[in-house]
Design a protein around this motif. Structure first.
Motif, PDB file in Angstrom:
ATOM      1  N   GLY A  12       0.826  -1.170   0.300  1.00 37.08           N
ATOM      2  CA  GLY A  12       0.030  -0.255   0.196  1.00 37.08           C
ATOM      3  C   GLY A  12       0.869   1.292  -0.314  1.00 37.08           C
ATOM      4  N   ALA A  13       2.191   1.173  -0.055  1.00 35.28           N
ATOM      5  CA  ALA A  13       2.817   2.306   0.333  1.00 35.28           C
ATOM      6  C   ALA A  13       3.985   2.394  -1.034  1.00 35.28           C
ATOM      7  CB  ALA A  13       3.756   2.220   1.224  1.00 35.28           C
ATOM      8  N   SER A  14       3.957   4.188  -1.749  1.00 36.45           N
ATOM      9  CA  SER A  14       4.414   4.662  -3.406  1.00 36.45           C
ATOM     10  C   SER A  14       5.666   5.060  -2.363  1.00 36.45           C
ATOM     11  CB  SER A  14       4.003   4.876  -3.736  1.00 36.45           C
ATOM     12  OG  SER A  14       3.352   5.854  -3.227  1.00 36.45           O
ATOM     13  N   LYS A  15       6.385   5.420  -3.393  1.00 40.12           N
ATOM     14  CA  LYS A  15       7.813   6.427  -3.349  1.00 40.12           C
ATOM     15  C   LYS A  15       6.915   7.562  -3.650  1.00 40.12           C
ATOM     16  CE  LYS A  15      11.156   3.429  -5.557  1.00 40.12           C
ATOM     17  NZ  LYS A  15      12.237   3.130  -6.200  1.00 40.12           N
ATOM     18  N   SER A  16       5.663   7.524  -4.344  1.00 45.17           N
ATOM     19  CA  SER A  16       5.739   9.027  -5.112  1.00 45.17           C
ATOM     20  C   SER A  16       4.496   9.376  -3.268  1.00 45.17           C
ATOM     21  CB  SER A  16       4.652   8.941  -6.245  1.00 45.17           C
ATOM     22  OG  SER A  16       5.248   8.925  -7.189  1.00 45.17           O
ATOM     23  N   ALA A  17       3.865   8.488  -2.723  1.00 41.51           N
ATOM     24  CA  ALA A  17       3.284   8.572  -1.606  1.00 41.51           C
ATOM     25  C   ALA A  17       3.930   9.532  -0.574  1.00 41.51           C
ATOM     26  CB  ALA A  17       2.483   8.202  -1.154  1.00 41.51           C
ATOM     27  N   ILE A  18       5.191   8.298  -0.558  1.00 44.04           N
ATOM     28  CA  ILE A  18       5.933   8.841   0.302  1.00 44.04           C
ATOM     29  C   ILE A  18       6.604  10.615   0.091  1.00 44.04           C
ATOM     30  CG2 ILE A  18       7.894   7.524   1.730  1.00 44.04           C
ATOM     31  CD1 ILE A  18       7.387   5.186   1.180  1.00 44.04           C
ATOM     32  N   LEU A  19       7.166  10.018  -0.077  1.00 40.08           N
ATOM     33  CA  LEU A  19       8.084  11.379  -0.253  1.00 40.08           C
ATOM     34  C   LEU A  19       6.536  12.879  -0.498  1.00 40.08           C
ATOM     35  CD1 LEU A  19      10.536  11.042  -3.241  1.00 40.08           C
ATOM     36  CD2 LEU A  19      11.055  11.663  -1.460  1.00 40.08           C
ATOM     37  N   ALA A  20       5.600  12.617  -1.907  1.00 37.36           N
ATOM     38  CA  ALA A  20       4.379  13.516  -1.311  1.00 37.36           C
ATOM     39  C   ALA A  20       4.200  14.247   0.088  1.00 37.36           C
ATOM     40  CB  ALA A  20       2.979  13.455  -2.347  1.00 37.36           C
ATOM     41  N   ASP A  21       4.251  13.344   1.191  1.00 31.10           N
ATOM     42  CA  ASP A  21       3.023  13.570   2.454  1.00 31.10           C
ATOM     43  C   ASP A  21       5.412  14.036   3.066  1.00 31.10           C
ATOM     44  OD1 ASP A  21       1.169  11.538   2.194  1.00 31.10           O
ATOM     45  OD2 ASP A  21       1.784  10.140   3.154  1.00 31.10           O
ATOM     46  N   ALA A  22       6.032  13.511   3.027  1.00 32.46           N
ATOM     47  CA  ALA A  22       7.060  14.467   3.028  1.00 32.46           C
ATOM     48  C   ALA A  22       7.426  15.561   2.791  1.00 32.46           C
ATOM     49  CB  ALA A  22       8.751  13.539   3.092  1.00 32.46           C
ATOM     50  N   LEU A  23       7.332  15.942   1.840  1.00 36.26           N
ATOM     51  CA  LEU A  23       6.960  17.518   1.414  1.00 36.26           C
ATOM     52  C   LEU A  23       6.125  17.886   1.498  1.00 36.26           C
ATOM     53  CD1 LEU A  23       9.176  19.306  -0.350  1.00 36.26           C
ATOM     54  CD2 LEU A  23       7.103  18.491  -2.283  1.00 36.26           C
ATOM     55  N   ARG A  24       5.294  17.283   1.991  1.00 35.06           N
ATOM     56  CA  ARG A  24       3.840  18.089   2.651  1.00 35.06           C
ATOM     57  C   ARG A  24       4.292  18.475   4.220  1.00 35.06           C
ATOM     58  NH1 ARG A  24       0.823  15.424   1.283  1.00 35.06           N
ATOM     59  NH2 ARG A  24      -0.225  15.940  -0.492  1.00 35.06           N
ATOM     60  N   ALA A  25       4.565  17.590   4.572  1.00 41.26           N
ATOM     61  CA  ALA A  25       5.501  18.512   6.210  1.00 41.26           C
ATOM     62  C   ALA A  25       5.829  19.081   6.410  1.00 41.26           C
ATOM     63  CB  ALA A  25       5.278  16.556   6.647  1.00 41.26           C
ATOM     64  N   TRP A  26       7.101  19.170   5.445  1.00 44.32           N
ATOM     65  CA  TRP A  26       7.796  19.913   5.361  1.00 44.32           C
ATOM     66  C   TRP A  26       7.443  21.443   5.324  1.00 44.32           C
ATOM     67  CZ3 TRP A  26      10.383  23.281   2.291  1.00 44.32           C
ATOM     68  CH2 TRP A  26      12.024  23.797   2.215  1.00 44.32           C
ATOM     69  N   LEU A  27       6.322  21.914   3.971  1.00 42.39           N
ATOM     70  CA  LEU A  27       6.181  22.832   3.833  1.00 42.39           C
ATOM     71  C   LEU A  27       5.418  23.167   4.874  1.00 42.39           C
ATOM     72  CD1 LEU A  27       5.785  22.791  -0.286  1.00 42.39           C
ATOM     73  CD2 LEU A  27       7.244  23.639   1.145  1.00 42.39           C
ATOM     74  N   ASP A  28       4.224  22.432   5.677  1.00 37.75           N
ATOM     75  CA  ASP A  28       3.791  22.687   6.676  1.00 37.75           C
ATOM     76  C   ASP A  28       4.446  23.430   7.524  1.00 37.75           C
ATOM     77  OD1 ASP A  28       1.641  22.546   4.847  1.00 37.75           O
ATOM     78  OD2 ASP A  28       1.096  20.710   6.374  1.00 37.75           O
ATOM     79  N   ARG A  29       5.639  22.552   8.121  1.00 40.60           N
ATOM     80  CA  ARG A  29       6.302  23.471   9.107  1.00 40.60           C
ATOM     81  C   ARG A  29       7.374  24.448   8.936  1.00 40.60           C
ATOM     82  NH1 ARG A  29       8.825  17.980   9.539  1.00 40.60           N
ATOM     83  NH2 ARG A  29      10.561  18.385   8.364  1.00 40.60           N
ATOM     84  N   ARG A  30       7.578  24.484   7.488  1.00 43.17           N
ATOM     85  CA  ARG A  30       8.196  25.615   7.655  1.00 43.17           C
ATOM     86  C   ARG A  30       6.606  27.007   7.096  1.00 43.17           C
ATOM     87  NH1 ARG A  30      10.462  27.357   1.681  1.00 43.17           N
ATOM     88  NH2 ARG A  30      12.081  29.193   2.295  1.00 43.17           N
ATOM     89  N   GLY A  31       5.674  26.792   7.041  1.00 42.57           N
ATOM     90  CA  GLY A  31       4.473  27.165   7.056  1.00 42.57           C
ATOM     91  C   GLY A  31       4.966  28.023   8.695  1.00 42.57           C
TER      92      GLY A  31
END
Length: 132
Positions: free
Chosen positions: A27-46
């Motif tokens: 149920g995991a994919s590289k795209s989903a993992i990277l998208a979640d990680a990038l979204r979390a990083w951008l949220d923290r930056r905000g």
């Protein structure tokens, strides 16, 4: 459906191996993992940006409120000690001492009026510094 854009990324080997291991789970994919990680990083930056914008102002306000609270505590303690001192040294008036009671009432009214004038004018008896 959300439009997706293809990106080509270069990752260090240990990070790439960790990504491969995570993506190997069902149920995991590289795209989903990277998208979640990038979204979390951008949220923290905000959040960090909000801290930068308002953090200094909130710190100043917290310090000012701390000083106000400290000043209030000092004033209340001073008043309590003064009242205790006055009650300890003043002898009570006799029940039939009408002149003494009238003088006390007159002095109290003068005191309350003076406090009202000082507060209305924005003056302070102690500590002339109003802007700290």
């Amino acid at each position: 459906m959300v439009e997706k854009v293809r990106h080509q990324l270069f990752l260090p080997k240990p990070l790439s191996d960790s990504l491969e291991a995570l993506a190997a789970k069902p149920g995991a994919s590289k795209s989903a993992i990277l998208a979640d990680a990038l979204r979390a990083w951008l949220d923290r930056r905000g959040t960090s940006e909000l801290d930068e914008r308002f953090g200094l102002r909130l710190d100043r306000m917290s310090k000012a409120l701390g000083r106000i609270e400290r000043d209030g505590d000092v004033i209340l303690e001073t008043l309590a000690l003064f009242i205790r001192f006055e009650l300890a040294i003043q002898t009570p008036l006799a029940e039939n001492d009408h002149a003494g009671r009238a003088l006390g009432a007159k002095r109290f009214e003068a005191f309350v009026a003076q406090v009202g004038r000082q507060v209305a004018a924005g003056r302070r008896t102690l500590g002339a510094e109003q802007d700290r």
